[in-house]
Design a protein around this motif. Structure first.
Motif, PDB file in Angstrom:
ATOM      1  N   LEU A  47       4.673 -34.923  40.481  1.00  0.00           N
ATOM      2  CA  LEU A  47       3.305 -34.540  40.121  1.00  0.00           C
ATOM      3  C   LEU A  47       2.687 -33.465  41.011  1.00  0.00           C
ATOM      4  O   LEU A  47       1.726 -32.814  40.601  1.00  0.00           O
ATOM      5  CB  LEU A  47       2.398 -35.786  40.149  1.00  0.00           C
ATOM      6  N   ASN A  48       3.202 -33.281  42.216  1.00  0.00           N
ATOM      7  CA  ASN A  48       2.592 -32.308  43.125  1.00  0.00           C
ATOM      8  C   ASN A  48       3.109 -30.905  42.817  1.00  0.00           C
ATOM      9  O   ASN A  48       3.895 -30.321  43.560  1.00  0.00           O
ATOM     10  CB  ASN A  48       2.885 -32.675  44.576  1.00  0.00           C
ATOM     11  N   ARG A  49       2.646 -30.373  41.696  1.00  0.00           N
ATOM     12  CA  ARG A  49       3.072 -29.038  41.267  1.00  0.00           C
ATOM     13  C   ARG A  49       2.036 -28.473  40.297  1.00  0.00           C
ATOM     14  O   ARG A  49       1.202 -29.208  39.764  1.00  0.00           O
ATOM     15  CB  ARG A  49       4.435 -29.109  40.570  1.00  0.00           C
ATOM     16  N   ALA A  50       2.071 -27.179  40.094  1.00  0.00           N
ATOM     17  CA  ALA A  50       1.209 -26.479  39.127  1.00  0.00           C
ATOM     18  C   ALA A  50      -0.258 -26.651  39.496  1.00  0.00           C
ATOM     19  O   ALA A  50      -0.623 -26.731  40.664  1.00  0.00           O
ATOM     20  CB  ALA A  50       1.497 -26.957  37.703  1.00  0.00           C
ATOM     21  N   ARG A 187      -3.943 -32.111  55.792  1.00  0.00           N
ATOM     22  CA  ARG A 187      -4.709 -30.919  55.413  1.00  0.00           C
ATOM     23  C   ARG A 187      -3.842 -29.677  55.577  1.00  0.00           C
ATOM     24  O   ARG A 187      -4.169 -28.742  56.305  1.00  0.00           O
ATOM     25  CB  ARG A 187      -5.970 -30.811  56.275  1.00  0.00           C
ATOM     26  N   ASN A 188      -2.703 -29.688  54.907  1.00  0.00           N
ATOM     27  CA  ASN A 188      -1.829 -28.522  54.922  1.00  0.00           C
ATOM     28  C   ASN A 188      -1.682 -27.997  53.494  1.00  0.00           C
ATOM     29  O   ASN A 188      -2.245 -28.545  52.546  1.00  0.00           O
ATOM     30  CB  ASN A 188      -0.467 -28.863  55.549  1.00  0.00           C
ATOM     31  N   GLU A 189      -0.894 -26.954  53.349  1.00  0.00           N
ATOM     32  CA  GLU A 189      -0.777 -26.302  52.044  1.00  0.00           C
ATOM     33  C   GLU A 189      -0.216 -27.252  50.982  1.00  0.00           C
ATOM     34  O   GLU A 189      -0.655 -27.230  49.829  1.00  0.00           O
ATOM     35  CB  GLU A 189       0.118 -25.063  52.172  1.00  0.00           C
ATOM     36  N   ARG A 190       0.718 -28.076  51.373  1.00  0.00           N
ATOM     37  CA  ARG A 190       1.373 -28.955  50.406  1.00  0.00           C
ATOM     38  C   ARG A 190       0.447 -30.069  49.904  1.00  0.00           C
ATOM     39  O   ARG A 190       0.489 -30.445  48.722  1.00  0.00           O
ATOM     40  CB  ARG A 190       2.616 -29.570  51.043  1.00  0.00           C
ATOM     41  N   PHE A 191      -0.386 -30.624  50.801  1.00  0.00           N
ATOM     42  CA  PHE A 191      -1.137 -31.823  50.450  1.00  0.00           C
ATOM     43  C   PHE A 191      -2.657 -31.645  50.447  1.00  0.00           C
ATOM     44  O   PHE A 191      -3.370 -32.615  50.172  1.00  0.00           O
ATOM     45  CB  PHE A 191      -0.789 -32.957  51.420  1.00  0.00           C
ATOM     46  N   TYR A 192      -3.152 -30.455  50.724  1.00  0.00           N
ATOM     47  CA  TYR A 192      -4.602 -30.284  50.886  1.00  0.00           C
ATOM     48  C   TYR A 192      -5.361 -30.782  49.662  1.00  0.00           C
ATOM     49  O   TYR A 192      -6.397 -31.457  49.787  1.00  0.00           O
ATOM     50  CB  TYR A 192      -4.933 -28.816  51.171  1.00  0.00           C
ATOM     51  N   TYR A 193      -4.885 -30.442  48.473  1.00  0.00           N
ATOM     52  CA  TYR A 193      -5.550 -30.878  47.242  1.00  0.00           C
ATOM     53  C   TYR A 193      -4.903 -32.142  46.664  1.00  0.00           C
ATOM     54  O   TYR A 193      -5.595 -33.078  46.256  1.00  0.00           O
ATOM     55  CB  TYR A 193      -5.535 -29.756  46.205  1.00  0.00           C
ATOM     56  N   PHE A 194      -3.596 -32.177  46.641  1.00  0.00           N
ATOM     57  CA  PHE A 194      -2.901 -33.319  46.062  1.00  0.00           C
ATOM     58  C   PHE A 194      -3.209 -34.603  46.827  1.00  0.00           C
ATOM     59  O   PHE A 194      -3.372 -35.680  46.221  1.00  0.00           O
ATOM     60  CB  PHE A 194      -1.388 -33.071  46.049  1.00  0.00           C
ATOM     61  N   GLY A 195      -3.285 -34.529  48.146  1.00  0.00           N
ATOM     62  CA  GLY A 195      -3.523 -35.719  48.959  1.00  0.00           C
ATOM     63  C   GLY A 195      -4.980 -36.067  49.154  1.00  0.00           C
ATOM     64  O   GLY A 195      -5.297 -37.033  49.855  1.00  0.00           O
ATOM     65  N   TRP A 196      -5.873 -35.310  48.513  1.00  0.00           N
ATOM     66  CA  TRP A 196      -7.317 -35.536  48.683  1.00  0.00           C
ATOM     67  C   TRP A 196      -7.699 -36.960  48.284  1.00  0.00           C
ATOM     68  O   TRP A 196      -8.419 -37.652  49.013  1.00  0.00           O
ATOM     69  CB  TRP A 196      -8.085 -34.520  47.843  1.00  0.00           C
ATOM     70  N   ALA A 197      -7.234 -37.429  47.135  1.00  0.00           N
ATOM     71  CA  ALA A 197      -7.600 -38.768  46.657  1.00  0.00           C
ATOM     72  C   ALA A 197      -7.084 -39.843  47.609  1.00  0.00           C
ATOM     73  O   ALA A 197      -7.811 -40.792  47.941  1.00  0.00           O
ATOM     74  CB  ALA A 197      -7.059 -38.996  45.249  1.00  0.00           C
TER      75      ALA A 197
END
Length: 315
Positions: A47-50, A187-197
């Motif tokens: 899911l961590n794509r697009a 809070r890195n490029e890979r997880f900044y948005y995906f890991g927010w929840a």
């Protein structure tokens, strides 16, 4: 109470779960959290794509956590009372990490006591993300104490709080959420948005336990100093929960923590924690005792409430 358990039952099952953890420790093979971690990796890879990463992160958290918690609640609800009780206690055992904290930190203190820096650096690297390859005794002791104080909340008191709220499924909800925060909440490029929840949900679930943990540390240590450090220093930390826990814990122990640490080859200057002398290896043992005494305090409070409830029934 969401668990449907009375306070006397909660006291008995909480004591059983803690005692089992202290006697057996973490399962060496087939630990459920290891399997959960592997599942979380597969979900994240899918899911961590697009685009729409925040929504994908919410979906990922839901897929990883909700089915397991609902399944646990369903099995307990439809089990005979004796099996339901064992399942509550068993879930607490698998979710709590009191003995694990001791096993991962006290060997560092023993290595430092005999000036074995190589072993202490290696052992410390297992429990923290900072670079320990050139760390001094003070830096290793600081890392060990800070890890104990913070993980006392994450691995012990947060789990106990949600067990008291919702029994075994509550403990499972907290531990799985906390595990996802540890895996995705960067809070890195890979997880900044995906890991927010994952990060925000863990913050919400941890808000009450963290403050009760900080109060426990303060009550059992240098109380006034701990409360002052909590008030003055916690707001400077980016984590709304780690700040109170670690500032109060450092003040309770009379230690000066925080400051510089090396992460990914770069020196990071962190806000100060506590006031007092720089930590030494023996302070890791003091920090462990503070966590253990806090667990005993929580158990004593729950037992006192249980006895009051029993007294009310017989009045």
């Amino acid at each position: 109470m969401l668990s449907g358990l009375s306070w006397p039952w909660l006291a008995v099952l909480m004591a059983l779960g803690i005692a089992t953890d202290l006697m057996l420790g973490e399962a060496r093979q087939w630990h459920p959290l290891v399997g959960f971690g592997n599942l979380a990796k597969r979900i994240e890879a899918a899911l961590n794509r697009a685009s729409g990463l925040r929504l994908r992160g919410v979906l990922a958290w839901t897929l990883a956590v909700v089915p397991a918690v609902l399944a646990a609640a369903w099995v307990i609800a439809w089990s005979p009372w004796w099996l339901a009780a064992l399942l509550h206690a068993g879930l607490l055992y698998f979710c709590i990490g009191l003995r694990s904290l001791r096993e991962h930190t006290l060997p560092i203190a023993r290595a430092l006591a005999v000036a074995d820096l190589a072993t202490a650096r290696r052992l410390t690297s297992y429990i923290v993300s900072r670079d320990t390859r050139q760390s001094s005794e003070e830096e290793l002791a600081k890392a060990g104490v800070e890890s104990l104080l913070e993980n006392g909340n994450d691995a012990v008191f947060g789990t106990l709080f949600w067990f008291l709220v919702a029994g075994g499924p509550g403990a499972l909800l907290f531990r799985l959420s906390n595990t996802l925060d540890a895996m995705w909440g960067y809070r890195n490029e890979r997880f900044y948005y995906f890991g927010w929840a994952a990060a925000r949900i863990d913050d919400a679930l941890n808000w009450c336990p963290a403050r009760l943990t900080a109060l426990s540390y303060a009550w059992l240590g240098q109380r006034q100093l701990a409360l002052a450090c909590w008030k003055e220093q916690a707001p400077a930390w980016s984590s709304p929960n780690a700040g109170p826990v670690m500032a109060a814990g450092a003040g309770a122990l009379g230690l000066a923590l925080g400051g510089a640490a090396i992460y990914d080859g770069e020196v990071e200057q962190r806000p100060p924690l506590g006031r007092g002398h720089p930590p030494q290896g023996a302070d890791i043992v003091r920090a462990w005792r503070l966590v253990a005494m806090s667990a005993a305090l929580w158990m004593a409070v729950v037992c006192a409430i249980a006895l009051l409830c029993l007294g009310g029934l017989h009045a």
